[in-house]
Motif scaffolding. Structure first.
Motif, PDB file in Angstrom:
ATOM      1  N   ILE A  42      -8.426 -56.306  15.208  1.00 56.43           N
ATOM      2  CA  ILE A  42      -7.804 -55.833  16.539  1.00 56.43           C
ATOM      3  C   ILE A  42      -7.690 -55.561  16.967  1.00 56.43           C
ATOM      4  O   ILE A  42      -7.785 -55.046  17.803  1.00 56.43           O
ATOM      5  CB  ILE A  42      -5.760 -56.954  15.826  1.00 56.43           C
ATOM      6  N   LEU A  43      -7.825 -54.177  16.647  1.00 52.05           N
ATOM      7  CA  LEU A  43      -7.851 -52.654  16.886  1.00 52.05           C
ATOM      8  C   LEU A  43      -9.689 -51.837  16.179  1.00 52.05           C
ATOM      9  O   LEU A  43      -9.763 -52.248  15.032  1.00 52.05           O
ATOM     10  CB  LEU A  43      -7.107 -51.450  16.428  1.00 52.05           C
ATOM     11  N   SER A  44      -9.685 -51.219  16.892  1.00 44.52           N
ATOM     12  CA  SER A  44     -10.579 -50.091  16.162  1.00 44.52           C
ATOM     13  C   SER A  44     -10.209 -48.643  15.561  1.00 44.52           C
ATOM     14  O   SER A  44     -10.042 -48.627  15.931  1.00 44.52           O
ATOM     15  CB  SER A  44     -12.020 -49.819  17.234  1.00 44.52           C
ATOM     16  N   THR A  45     -11.651 -48.424  14.835  1.00 45.72           N
ATOM     17  CA  THR A  45     -10.961 -47.663  13.976  1.00 45.72           C
ATOM     18  C   THR A  45     -10.092 -45.966  14.864  1.00 45.72           C
ATOM     19  O   THR A  45      -9.342 -45.496  14.835  1.00 45.72           O
ATOM     20  CB  THR A  45     -12.252 -46.779  12.696  1.00 45.72           C
ATOM     21  N   ASN A  46     -11.418 -45.866  16.054  1.00 48.99           N
ATOM     22  CA  ASN A  46     -10.777 -45.318  17.150  1.00 48.99           C
ATOM     23  C   ASN A  46      -9.797 -45.460  17.441  1.00 48.99           C
ATOM     24  O   ASN A  46      -9.186 -44.423  17.882  1.00 48.99           O
ATOM     25  CB  ASN A  46     -12.467 -45.276  18.113  1.00 48.99           C
ATOM     26  N   GLU A  47      -9.906 -46.428  18.174  1.00 45.17           N
ATOM     27  CA  GLU A  47      -8.158 -47.044  18.390  1.00 45.17           C
ATOM     28  C   GLU A  47      -7.314 -46.924  18.066  1.00 45.17           C
ATOM     29  O   GLU A  47      -5.731 -46.285  18.144  1.00 45.17           O
ATOM     30  CB  GLU A  47      -8.239 -48.903  19.635  1.00 45.17           C
ATOM     31  N   ALA A  48      -6.784 -47.462  16.629  1.00 43.95           N
ATOM     32  CA  ALA A  48      -6.455 -46.752  15.547  1.00 43.95           C
ATOM     33  C   ALA A  48      -5.919 -45.485  15.757  1.00 43.95           C
ATOM     34  O   ALA A  48      -4.261 -44.808  14.691  1.00 43.95           O
ATOM     35  CB  ALA A  48      -6.205 -47.149  14.366  1.00 43.95           C
ATOM     36  N   ASN A  49      -6.610 -44.167  15.246  1.00 42.53           N
ATOM     37  CA  ASN A  49      -6.525 -43.124  14.918  1.00 42.53           C
ATOM     38  C   ASN A  49      -5.941 -42.833  16.264  1.00 42.53           C
ATOM     39  O   ASN A  49      -4.664 -41.802  16.102  1.00 42.53           O
ATOM     40  CB  ASN A  49      -7.467 -42.162  15.206  1.00 42.53           C
ATOM     41  N   HIS A  50      -6.207 -42.651  17.492  1.00 40.13           N
ATOM     42  CA  HIS A  50      -5.057 -42.709  18.882  1.00 40.13           C
ATOM     43  C   HIS A  50      -3.959 -42.929  18.743  1.00 40.13           C
ATOM     44  O   HIS A  50      -2.647 -42.266  18.997  1.00 40.13           O
ATOM     45  CB  HIS A  50      -6.218 -43.233  20.081  1.00 40.13           C
ATOM     46  N   ARG A  51      -4.202 -44.138  18.457  1.00 44.67           N
ATOM     47  CA  ARG A  51      -2.708 -44.212  18.458  1.00 44.67           C
ATOM     48  C   ARG A  51      -1.497 -44.143  17.421  1.00 44.67           C
ATOM     49  O   ARG A  51      -0.143 -43.920  17.615  1.00 44.67           O
ATOM     50  CB  ARG A  51      -2.555 -46.689  18.325  1.00 44.67           C
ATOM     51  N   ARG A  52      -2.083 -43.742  15.909  1.00 42.10           N
ATOM     52  CA  ARG A  52      -1.192 -43.369  15.006  1.00 42.10           C
ATOM     53  C   ARG A  52      -1.115 -42.164  15.454  1.00 42.10           C
ATOM     54  O   ARG A  52      -0.173 -41.003  15.573  1.00 42.10           O
ATOM     55  CB  ARG A  52      -2.631 -43.149  14.131  1.00 42.10           C
ATOM     56  N   ALA A  53      -1.557 -41.020  16.822  1.00 44.76           N
ATOM     57  CA  ALA A  53      -1.548 -39.800  17.008  1.00 44.76           C
ATOM     58  C   ALA A  53      -0.504 -39.846  18.188  1.00 44.76           C
ATOM     59  O   ALA A  53       0.370 -38.927  18.018  1.00 44.76           O
ATOM     60  CB  ALA A  53      -2.646 -39.489  17.129  1.00 44.76           C
ATOM     61  N   PHE A  54      -0.565 -40.681  18.539  1.00 42.58           N
ATOM     62  CA  PHE A  54       0.580 -40.998  20.036  1.00 42.58           C
ATOM     63  C   PHE A  54       2.101 -41.211  19.273  1.00 42.58           C
ATOM     64  O   PHE A  54       3.128 -41.056  19.454  1.00 42.58           O
ATOM     65  CB  PHE A  54      -0.052 -41.825  20.656  1.00 42.58           C
ATOM     66  N   LEU A  55       2.300 -42.143  18.288  1.00 44.85           N
ATOM     67  CA  LEU A  55       3.075 -42.397  17.475  1.00 44.85           C
ATOM     68  C   LEU A  55       3.524 -41.289  16.864  1.00 44.85           C
ATOM     69  O   LEU A  55       4.540 -41.121  16.705  1.00 44.85           O
ATOM     70  CB  LEU A  55       2.951 -43.776  16.642  1.00 44.85           C
ATOM     71  N   GLN A  56       2.798 -40.629  15.611  1.00 46.59           N
ATOM     72  CA  GLN A  56       3.535 -39.963  15.097  1.00 46.59           C
ATOM     73  C   GLN A  56       3.706 -38.317  16.238  1.00 46.59           C
ATOM     74  O   GLN A  56       4.741 -37.618  15.874  1.00 46.59           O
ATOM     75  CB  GLN A  56       2.333 -38.820  14.704  1.00 46.59           C
ATOM     76  N   GLY A  57       3.204 -38.331  17.053  1.00 45.98           N
ATOM     77  CA  GLY A  57       3.881 -37.196  18.129  1.00 45.98           C
ATOM     78  C   GLY A  57       4.964 -37.625  18.853  1.00 45.98           C
ATOM     79  O   GLY A  57       6.440 -36.922  18.574  1.00 45.98           O
ATOM     80  N   GLU A  58       5.763 -39.119  18.734  1.00 52.11           N
ATOM     81  CA  GLU A  58       6.524 -39.053  19.220  1.00 52.11           C
ATOM     82  C   GLU A  58       7.397 -38.837  18.245  1.00 52.11           C
ATOM     83  O   GLU A  58       9.107 -38.840  18.486  1.00 52.11           O
ATOM     84  CB  GLU A  58       7.067 -41.117  19.913  1.00 52.11           C
ATOM     85  N   ILE A  59       7.293 -39.289  17.024  1.00 49.24           N
ATOM     86  CA  ILE A  59       8.185 -39.459  16.085  1.00 49.24           C
ATOM     87  C   ILE A  59       8.592 -37.614  15.943  1.00 49.24           C
ATOM     88  O   ILE A  59       9.847 -37.923  15.573  1.00 49.24           O
ATOM     89  CB  ILE A  59       7.949 -39.847  14.809  1.00 49.24           C
ATOM     90  N   ASN A  60       7.793 -37.351  15.953  1.00 52.06           N
ATOM     91  CA  ASN A  60       7.715 -35.480  15.794  1.00 52.06           C
ATOM     92  C   ASN A  60       8.852 -35.108  17.074  1.00 52.06           C
ATOM     93  O   ASN A  60       9.275 -34.523  16.838  1.00 52.06           O
ATOM     94  CB  ASN A  60       6.562 -34.984  16.271  1.00 52.06           C
ATOM     95  N   GLN A  61       8.631 -35.226  17.802  1.00 57.72           N
ATOM     96  CA  GLN A  61       9.837 -35.473  19.198  1.00 57.72           C
ATOM     97  C   GLN A  61      11.376 -35.998  19.172  1.00 57.72           C
ATOM     98  O   GLN A  61      12.059 -35.106  19.020  1.00 57.72           O
ATOM     99  CB  GLN A  61       8.773 -35.925  20.593  1.00 57.72           C
TER     100      GLN A  61
END
Length: 77
Positions: A42-61
């Motif tokens: 469903i997702l490429s590895t690159n898309e998953a890495n971008h989504r993971r970074a975005f989600l981790q940023g929101e978690i940190n905020q």
């Protein structure tokens, strides 16, 4: 002279804190589901890495916001 400025902590209700904790849990489960989305194609590895970074940023905020607030006393409600 006006004196020193003391930073305050933002008051929050227990419902707001619960909502923040629930949102953090939801985001963490989304991060955990990313490898299965990649393996299903469903997702490429690159898309998953971008989504993971975005989600981790929101978690940190949200964690930073949660550390800055205080539970308001019942007199504020």
């Amino acid at each position: 002279m006006l004196g020193r400025i003391f930073p305050g902590r933002i008051p929050a209700t227990s419902e707001e804190i619960t909502a923040i904790k629930n949102r953090i849990r939801s985001l963490e489960s989304d991060v955990e589901n990313l490898p299965s989305l990649v393996s299903a194609g469903i997702l490429s590895t690159n898309e998953a890495n971008h989504r993971r970074a975005f989600l981790q940023g929101e978690i940190n905020q949200l964690n930073l916001y949660r550390k800055r607030i205080r539970v308001s006393s019942s007199s504020y409600n």
